[in-house]
Scaffold this motif. Structure first.
Motif, mmCIF file in Angstrom:
data_model
loop_
_atom_site.group_PDB
_atom_site.id
_atom_site.type_symbol
_atom_site.label_atom_id
_atom_site.label_comp_id
_atom_site.label_asym_id
_atom_site.label_seq_id
_atom_site.Cartn_x
_atom_site.Cartn_y
_atom_site.Cartn_z
ATOM 1 N N ASP A 142 15.512 -0.511 1.920
ATOM 2 C CA ASP A 142 15.781 0.845 1.430
ATOM 3 C C ASP A 142 14.507 1.657 1.265
ATOM 4 N N LEU A 143 13.655 1.582 2.259
ATOM 5 C CA LEU A 143 12.429 2.380 2.252
ATOM 6 C C LEU A 143 12.782 3.867 2.276
ATOM 7 N N GLY A 144 12.152 4.624 1.377
ATOM 8 C CA GLY A 144 12.321 6.072 1.395
ATOM 9 C C GLY A 144 13.148 6.629 0.257
ATOM 10 N N ILE A 145 13.893 5.769 -0.438
ATOM 11 C CA ILE A 145 14.690 6.282 -1.567
ATOM 12 C C ILE A 145 14.084 5.870 -2.903
ATOM 13 N N GLU A 146 12.951 5.148 -2.834
ATOM 14 C CA GLU A 146 12.292 4.725 -4.071
ATOM 15 C C GLU A 146 11.611 5.928 -4.741
ATOM 16 N N PRO A 147 11.477 5.882 -6.056
ATOM 17 C CA PRO A 147 10.793 6.982 -6.749
ATOM 18 C C PRO A 147 9.287 6.933 -6.509
ATOM 19 N N GLU A 148 8.614 8.006 -6.894
ATOM 20 C CA GLU A 148 7.151 8.023 -6.840
ATOM 21 C C GLU A 148 6.616 7.114 -7.938
ATOM 22 N N GLY A 149 5.542 6.408 -7.630
ATOM 23 C CA GLY A 149 4.948 5.538 -8.634
ATOM 24 C C GLY A 149 4.098 6.317 -9.625
ATOM 25 N N LYS A 150 4.026 5.817 -10.842
ATOM 26 C CA LYS A 150 3.184 6.446 -11.868
ATOM 27 C C LYS A 150 2.637 5.357 -12.773
ATOM 28 N N PHE A 151 1.314 5.312 -12.880
ATOM 29 C CA PHE A 151 0.664 4.298 -13.714
ATOM 30 C C PHE A 151 -0.441 4.970 -14.525
ATOM 31 N N PHE A 152 -0.286 4.957 -15.840
ATOM 32 C CA PHE A 152 -1.232 5.618 -16.746
ATOM 33 C C PHE A 152 -1.506 7.058 -16.331
ATOM 34 N N GLY A 153 -0.408 7.759 -15.987
ATOM 35 C CA GLY A 153 -0.522 9.173 -15.666
ATOM 36 C C GLY A 153 -0.928 9.482 -14.240
ATOM 37 N N ASN A 154 -1.241 8.462 -13.449
ATOM 38 C CA ASN A 154 -1.649 8.677 -12.061
ATOM 39 C C ASN A 154 -0.463 8.480 -11.129
ATOM 40 N N MET A 159 4.778 2.882 -1.683
ATOM 41 C CA MET A 159 5.158 2.260 -0.420
ATOM 42 C C MET A 159 4.295 2.764 0.729
ATOM 43 N N GLY A 160 3.858 4.017 0.657
ATOM 44 C CA GLY A 160 2.940 4.515 1.684
ATOM 45 C C GLY A 160 1.643 3.720 1.696
ATOM 46 N N GLU A 161 1.089 3.477 0.508
ATOM 47 C CA GLU A 161 -0.135 2.677 0.409
ATOM 48 C C GLU A 161 0.110 1.243 0.864
ATOM 49 N N LEU A 162 1.261 0.707 0.487
ATOM 50 C CA LEU A 162 1.569 -0.673 0.863
ATOM 51 C C LEU A 162 1.749 -0.815 2.373
ATOM 52 N N LEU A 163 2.370 0.159 3.002
ATOM 53 C CA LEU A 163 2.547 0.111 4.454
ATOM 54 C C LEU A 163 1.204 0.135 5.177
ATOM 55 N N LEU A 164 0.237 0.867 4.638
ATOM 56 C CA LEU A 164 -1.102 0.869 5.239
ATOM 57 C C LEU A 164 -1.748 -0.509 5.108
ATOM 58 N N SER A 165 -1.571 -1.147 3.948
ATOM 59 C CA SER A 165 -2.110 -2.500 3.764
ATOM 60 C C SER A 165 -1.438 -3.499 4.694
ATOM 61 N N ARG A 166 -0.128 -3.381 4.851
ATOM 62 C CA ARG A 166 0.598 -4.292 5.737
ATOM 63 C C ARG A 166 0.206 -4.071 7.193
ATOM 64 N N HIS A 167 -0.150 -2.840 7.544
ATOM 65 C CA HIS A 167 -0.595 -2.568 8.905
ATOM 66 C C HIS A 167 -1.900 -3.293 9.193
ATOM 67 N N ASP A 168 -2.791 -3.328 8.220
ATOM 68 C CA ASP A 168 -4.038 -4.085 8.393
ATOM 69 C C ASP A 168 -3.744 -5.569 8.607
ATOM 70 N N LEU A 169 -2.762 -6.102 7.878
ATOM 71 C CA LEU A 169 -2.372 -7.501 8.081
ATOM 72 C C LEU A 169 -1.834 -7.727 9.480
ATOM 73 N N GLU A 190 7.616 12.883 6.718
ATOM 74 C CA GLU A 190 7.552 13.814 5.589
ATOM 75 C C GLU A 190 7.318 13.062 4.281
ATOM 76 N N ARG A 191 7.911 11.882 4.168
ATOM 77 C CA ARG A 191 7.827 11.089 2.926
ATOM 78 C C ARG A 191 6.481 10.388 2.784
ATOM 79 N N TYR A 192 5.936 9.885 3.919
ATOM 80 C CA TYR A 192 4.742 9.037 3.848
ATOM 81 C C TYR A 192 3.524 9.594 4.576
ATOM 82 N N GLY A 193 3.706 10.671 5.334
ATOM 83 C CA GLY A 193 2.575 11.283 6.016
ATOM 84 C C GLY A 193 2.407 10.801 7.444
ATOM 85 N N SER A 194 1.682 11.574 8.230
ATOM 86 C CA SER A 194 1.507 11.286 9.658
ATOM 87 C C SER A 194 0.694 10.018 9.891
ATOM 88 N N ARG A 195 -0.212 9.703 8.962
ATOM 89 C CA ARG A 195 -1.045 8.504 9.124
ATOM 90 C C ARG A 195 -0.184 7.246 9.093
#
Length: 218
Positions: A142-154, A159-169, A190-195
């Motif tokens: 269910d990629l794409g329906i998850e909420p935006e992450g928030k940790f200590f106000g950031n 999932m966008g960051e995780l997909l980049l890490s998995r691509h390196d793997l 649109e959800r994760y960017g062109s990169r």
């Protein structure tokens, strides 16, 4: 001698094809019989594989059994992961949970809802991206329906960051990732960017249900 063409489920032996002693020749009709039986064990007696979905099952089954000739016909690369796209309720999650049982000799992947990863991020922060991004075999569901992450106000597109890490793997360790999503290619970008979208083209086989695929939850 172990016969790899046989799988036993619930005390019943199922044949997946013919074993010549050196080669397993799969039979798709037998694969469907086994998957439906396994599906009933996993998801309940009402589970069934409908005729309209046979082509999608066929493509995915050939990917998992690594039938290179049939995969080539559908432009499927067995060295890449699967991006399974389709409308809500069409059966994507069930498919990915089931198909790993077709190849018990292969290292299994774990099916993880994308929203659970974001919930984990909200609790423990960037370590969750590191944990899922550095090793292991996963299908992010269910990629794409998850909420935006928030940790200590950031805020973080987890999932966008995780997909980049998995691509390196994928590039450095030939480690595949699978995904299911309700979104189309433009919506993913649109959800994760062109990169991220560019890297998804490189690392995944897109297998899509028809837009009018039935909602099995009804």
């Amino acid at each position: 001698m172990i016969n790899p063409s046989k799988i036993v489920e619930g005390g019943v032996e199922y044949s997946l094809g013919t074993f010549t002693g050196t080669e397993l020749i799969y039979d798709f009709s037998k694969i469907l019989t086994y998957l439906e039986a396994k599906g009933k064990l996993l998801f309940g007696k009402k589970f069934r594989i409908i005729d309209e979905d046979h082509l999608t099952w066929y493509k995915l089954a050939n990917y998992f059994i690594k039938d290179q000739e049939k995969c080539h016909k559908y432009n499927i690369d067995t060295d890449k992961g699967i991006l399974l796209s389709g409308p809500v309720g069409c059966g994507k999650t069930s498919m990915m949970r089931l198909l790993k049982h077709l190849v018990p000799h292969q290292r299994p992947y774990e099916v993880i809802p994308a929203r659970n990863i974001v919930f984990g991020f909200n609790l423990i922060g960037y370590k969750i991206i590191e944990d899922y991004g550095k090793s292991g075999l996963f299908c992010f569901d269910d990629l794409g329906i998850e909420p935006e992450g928030k940790f200590f106000g950031n805020d973080c597109n987890v999932m966008g960051e995780l997909l980049l890490s998995r691509h390196d793997l994928f590039l450095n360790h030939n480690l595949k990732t699978h995904l299911t999503t309700n979104l189309n290619a433009n919506e993913l970008e649109e959800r994760y960017g062109s990169r991220v979208r560019s890297r998804m083209r490189q690392a995944y086989n897109l297998i899509a249900f028809p837009k009018n695929a039935k909602d099995k939850r009804n």
